[in-house]
Write a protein that holds these residues in place. Structure first.
Motif, PDB file in Angstrom:
ATOM      1  N   PRO A  10     -35.296   3.112 -38.797  1.00 37.00           N
ATOM      2  CA  PRO A  10     -34.007   2.397 -37.950  1.00 37.00           C
ATOM      3  C   PRO A  10     -34.748   1.513 -36.762  1.00 37.00           C
ATOM      4  O   PRO A  10     -36.140   1.677 -36.395  1.00 37.00           O
ATOM      5  CB  PRO A  10     -33.707   3.531 -37.044  1.00 37.00           C
ATOM      6  N   CYS A  11     -34.047   0.362 -36.838  1.00 39.35           N
ATOM      7  CA  CYS A  11     -34.503  -0.657 -35.882  1.00 39.35           C
ATOM      8  C   CYS A  11     -33.448  -1.250 -35.168  1.00 39.35           C
ATOM      9  O   CYS A  11     -32.514  -1.792 -35.695  1.00 39.35           O
ATOM     10  CB  CYS A  11     -35.091  -1.916 -36.670  1.00 39.35           C
ATOM     11  N   PHE A  12     -33.231  -0.840 -33.962  1.00 37.10           N
ATOM     12  CA  PHE A  12     -32.318  -1.234 -32.912  1.00 37.10           C
ATOM     13  C   PHE A  12     -32.548  -2.501 -32.516  1.00 37.10           C
ATOM     14  O   PHE A  12     -33.623  -2.792 -32.421  1.00 37.10           O
ATOM     15  CB  PHE A  12     -32.093  -0.349 -31.785  1.00 37.10           C
ATOM     16  N   THR A  13     -31.318  -3.336 -32.146  1.00 34.39           N
ATOM     17  CA  THR A  13     -31.585  -4.400 -31.556  1.00 34.39           C
ATOM     18  C   THR A  13     -31.224  -4.384 -30.123  1.00 34.39           C
ATOM     19  O   THR A  13     -30.470  -3.762 -29.624  1.00 34.39           O
ATOM     20  CB  THR A  13     -30.421  -5.658 -32.189  1.00 34.39           C
ATOM     21  N   ILE A  14     -32.060  -5.151 -29.414  1.00 33.11           N
ATOM     22  CA  ILE A  14     -32.077  -5.341 -27.977  1.00 33.11           C
ATOM     23  C   ILE A  14     -31.595  -6.860 -27.667  1.00 33.11           C
ATOM     24  O   ILE A  14     -32.238  -7.565 -27.861  1.00 33.11           O
ATOM     25  CB  ILE A  14     -33.263  -5.180 -27.272  1.00 33.11           C
ATOM     26  N   LEU A  15     -30.486  -6.618 -26.637  1.00 34.90           N
ATOM     27  CA  LEU A  15     -29.732  -7.971 -26.484  1.00 34.90           C
ATOM     28  C   LEU A  15     -29.920  -8.272 -25.055  1.00 34.90           C
ATOM     29  O   LEU A  15     -30.192  -7.496 -24.131  1.00 34.90           O
ATOM     30  CB  LEU A  15     -28.269  -8.202 -26.788  1.00 34.90           C
ATOM     31  N   PHE A  16     -30.013  -9.535 -24.727  1.00 29.74           N
ATOM     32  CA  PHE A  16     -30.111 -10.059 -23.369  1.00 29.74           C
ATOM     33  C   PHE A  16     -29.456 -11.355 -23.126  1.00 29.74           C
ATOM     34  O   PHE A  16     -29.800 -12.379 -24.311  1.00 29.74           O
ATOM     35  CB  PHE A  16     -31.934 -10.127 -22.844  1.00 29.74           C
ATOM     36  N   CYS A  17     -28.811 -11.599 -22.297  1.00 30.98           N
ATOM     37  CA  CYS A  17     -28.117 -12.945 -22.009  1.00 30.98           C
ATOM     38  C   CYS A  17     -28.330 -13.431 -20.590  1.00 30.98           C
ATOM     39  O   CYS A  17     -28.378 -12.807 -19.479  1.00 30.98           O
ATOM     40  CB  CYS A  17     -26.561 -12.535 -21.973  1.00 30.98           C
ATOM     41  N   ASP A  18     -28.679 -14.873 -20.617  1.00 32.56           N
ATOM     42  CA  ASP A  18     -29.096 -15.303 -19.353  1.00 32.56           C
ATOM     43  C   ASP A  18     -28.622 -16.800 -19.099  1.00 32.56           C
ATOM     44  O   ASP A  18     -28.122 -17.365 -20.013  1.00 32.56           O
ATOM     45  CB  ASP A  18     -30.603 -15.501 -19.025  1.00 32.56           C
ATOM     46  N   ALA A  19     -28.135 -17.025 -17.824  1.00 35.20           N
ATOM     47  CA  ALA A  19     -27.416 -18.006 -17.435  1.00 35.20           C
ATOM     48  C   ALA A  19     -28.237 -19.296 -16.968  1.00 35.20           C
ATOM     49  O   ALA A  19     -28.918 -18.760 -16.041  1.00 35.20           O
ATOM     50  CB  ALA A  19     -26.078 -17.991 -16.690  1.00 35.20           C
ATOM     51  N   SER A  20     -27.920 -20.466 -17.484  1.00 29.85           N
ATOM     52  CA  SER A  20     -28.526 -21.525 -16.736  1.00 29.85           C
ATOM     53  C   SER A  20     -27.860 -22.701 -16.369  1.00 29.85           C
ATOM     54  O   SER A  20     -26.790 -23.053 -17.363  1.00 29.85           O
ATOM     55  CB  SER A  20     -29.747 -22.157 -17.568  1.00 29.85           C
ATOM     56  N   PRO A  21     -27.688 -23.097 -15.248  1.00 34.57           N
ATOM     57  CA  PRO A  21     -26.655 -24.168 -14.791  1.00 34.57           C
ATOM     58  C   PRO A  21     -26.993 -25.301 -15.398  1.00 34.57           C
ATOM     59  O   PRO A  21     -28.160 -25.818 -15.576  1.00 34.57           O
ATOM     60  CB  PRO A  21     -26.765 -23.992 -13.200  1.00 34.57           C
ATOM     61  N   LEU A  22     -26.086 -26.004 -15.509  1.00 33.39           N
ATOM     62  CA  LEU A  22     -26.163 -27.604 -16.132  1.00 33.39           C
ATOM     63  C   LEU A  22     -25.629 -28.631 -15.198  1.00 33.39           C
ATOM     64  O   LEU A  22     -26.242 -29.816 -15.461  1.00 33.39           O
ATOM     65  CB  LEU A  22     -25.285 -27.677 -17.515  1.00 33.39           C
ATOM     66  N   ASP A  23     -25.075 -28.057 -14.108  1.00 27.45           N
ATOM     67  CA  ASP A  23     -24.573 -29.217 -13.280  1.00 27.45           C
ATOM     68  C   ASP A  23     -25.296 -28.814 -11.930  1.00 27.45           C
ATOM     69  O   ASP A  23     -25.778 -27.521 -11.801  1.00 27.45           O
ATOM     70  CB  ASP A  23     -23.321 -29.337 -13.095  1.00 27.45           C
ATOM     71  N   MET A  24     -25.399 -29.508 -10.747  1.00 29.39           N
ATOM     72  CA  MET A  24     -25.958 -29.046  -9.393  1.00 29.39           C
ATOM     73  C   MET A  24     -25.345 -27.938  -8.810  1.00 29.39           C
ATOM     74  O   MET A  24     -25.512 -27.423  -7.816  1.00 29.39           O
ATOM     75  CB  MET A  24     -26.501 -30.213  -8.742  1.00 29.39           C
ATOM     76  N   HIS A  25     -23.897 -27.695  -8.956  1.00 36.26           N
ATOM     77  CA  HIS A  25     -23.143 -26.652  -8.398  1.00 36.26           C
ATOM     78  C   HIS A  25     -23.001 -25.516  -9.043  1.00 36.26           C
ATOM     79  O   HIS A  25     -22.190 -24.580  -8.550  1.00 36.26           O
ATOM     80  CB  HIS A  25     -21.781 -27.395  -7.959  1.00 36.26           C
ATOM     81  N   GLY A  26     -23.506 -25.557 -10.257  1.00 37.95           N
ATOM     82  CA  GLY A  26     -23.393 -24.135 -11.105  1.00 37.95           C
ATOM     83  C   GLY A  26     -21.838 -23.838 -11.677  1.00 37.95           C
ATOM     84  O   GLY A  26     -21.618 -22.844 -12.163  1.00 37.95           O
TER      85      GLY A  26
END
Length: 181
Positions: free
Chosen positions: A66-82
Motif C-alpha cells: 500500500p502506498c498512500f498519496t499525501i497532498l499539499f496545496c500552497d498559494a503564491s500571490p501573483l500581484d502585489m495585493h494578493g
C-alpha cells in the motif's frame, strides 16, 4: 496546468536518491512485509488505517504494497495585493519516512490552480458557519455573493488536477519494481 499523476508517482519511485532504505518506511529487501502491530503510533505505516488498508488491498496479493498519496496545496500571490493567486498542488508518498517527506525532492507537482477571487491576508480569517472550515480571505470578501461560486470553481479545478490520480487509484494502482527486487 495538470501534470500526469502516473509519471509523477513513477518519478518519485525511480529517484535513486529517494529510494534508499534510510528514506523509507518499508523494507526494500521485503517491501511486501505486512505492518507489525504496535501500541504506539510512529510514522504512517504504524497506524490502524494503514493496517486496515493493507488487509483490504494487499493481503493475499503477491508483492503488493500500500502506498498512500499525501497532498499539499500552497498559494503564491501573483500581484502585489494578493487578489490573483496561483496554488500549486503537490504530492508525496507514504513509503517515505517523515524526515524524507520534509525534503523538497520528495514532492512532485500535480498541477496548478489559478484563483482570481482570493485575497491573501495574515490577520483576518473567515470562518464558515456551515462547515467550520477556515477560508483565508479578508472579511470584506466573505460577505460577497460570488464567494460560494469561487469555492465551487476552486473545487472544480482541484477535481481536474486530481482526476488522473483518482483514475490511477481506481484502476488498482500501478505495478512497479521497488529497489530492483
Amino acid at each position: 496546468v495538470v501534470n500526469d499523476a502516473k509519471a509523477a508517482v513513477l518519478s518519485l519511485l525511480s529517484n535513486p536518491a529517494l529510494m534508499q532504505q534510510k528514506n523509507l518506511n518499508i523494507k526494500l529487501t521485503d517491501p511486501t512485509c505486512p505492518p507489525s502491530a504496535t501500541q504506539f503510533l510512529n510514522d504512517l505505516p504504524s497506524g490502524t488505517v494503514y493496517q486496515e488498508a493493507y488487509d483490504r488491498l494487499c493481503r493475499g496479493i503477491d508483492r503488493a504494497v500500500p502506498c498512500f498519496t499525501i497532498l499539499f496545496c500552497d498559494a503564491s500571490p501573483l500581484d502585489m495585493h494578493g487578489h490573483l493567486v496561483i496554488e500549486h498542488v503537490t504530492m508525496t508518498l507514504s513509503i517515505f519516512n517523515e524526515e524524507t517527506r520534509k525534503k523538497p525532492e520528495a514532492w512532485v507537482t500535480l498541477g496548478y490552480i489559478l484563483n482570481k477571487n482570493a485575497k491573501l491576508c495574515s490577520d483576518d480569517v473567515h470562518h464558515s458557519a456551515r462547515d467550520g472550515a477556515q477560508v483565508a480571505m479578508a472579511p470584506e470578501y466573505a460577505a460577497q455573493p460570488n464567494i460560494p461560486l469561487a469555492v465551487q470553481d476552486f473545487h472544480a479545478m482541484m477535481a481536474t488536477v486530481l482526476a488522473k490520480l483518482i483514475a490511477l487509484q481506481e484502476a488498482g494502482g500501478l505495478s512497479h519494481v521497488l529497489g530492483g527486487i
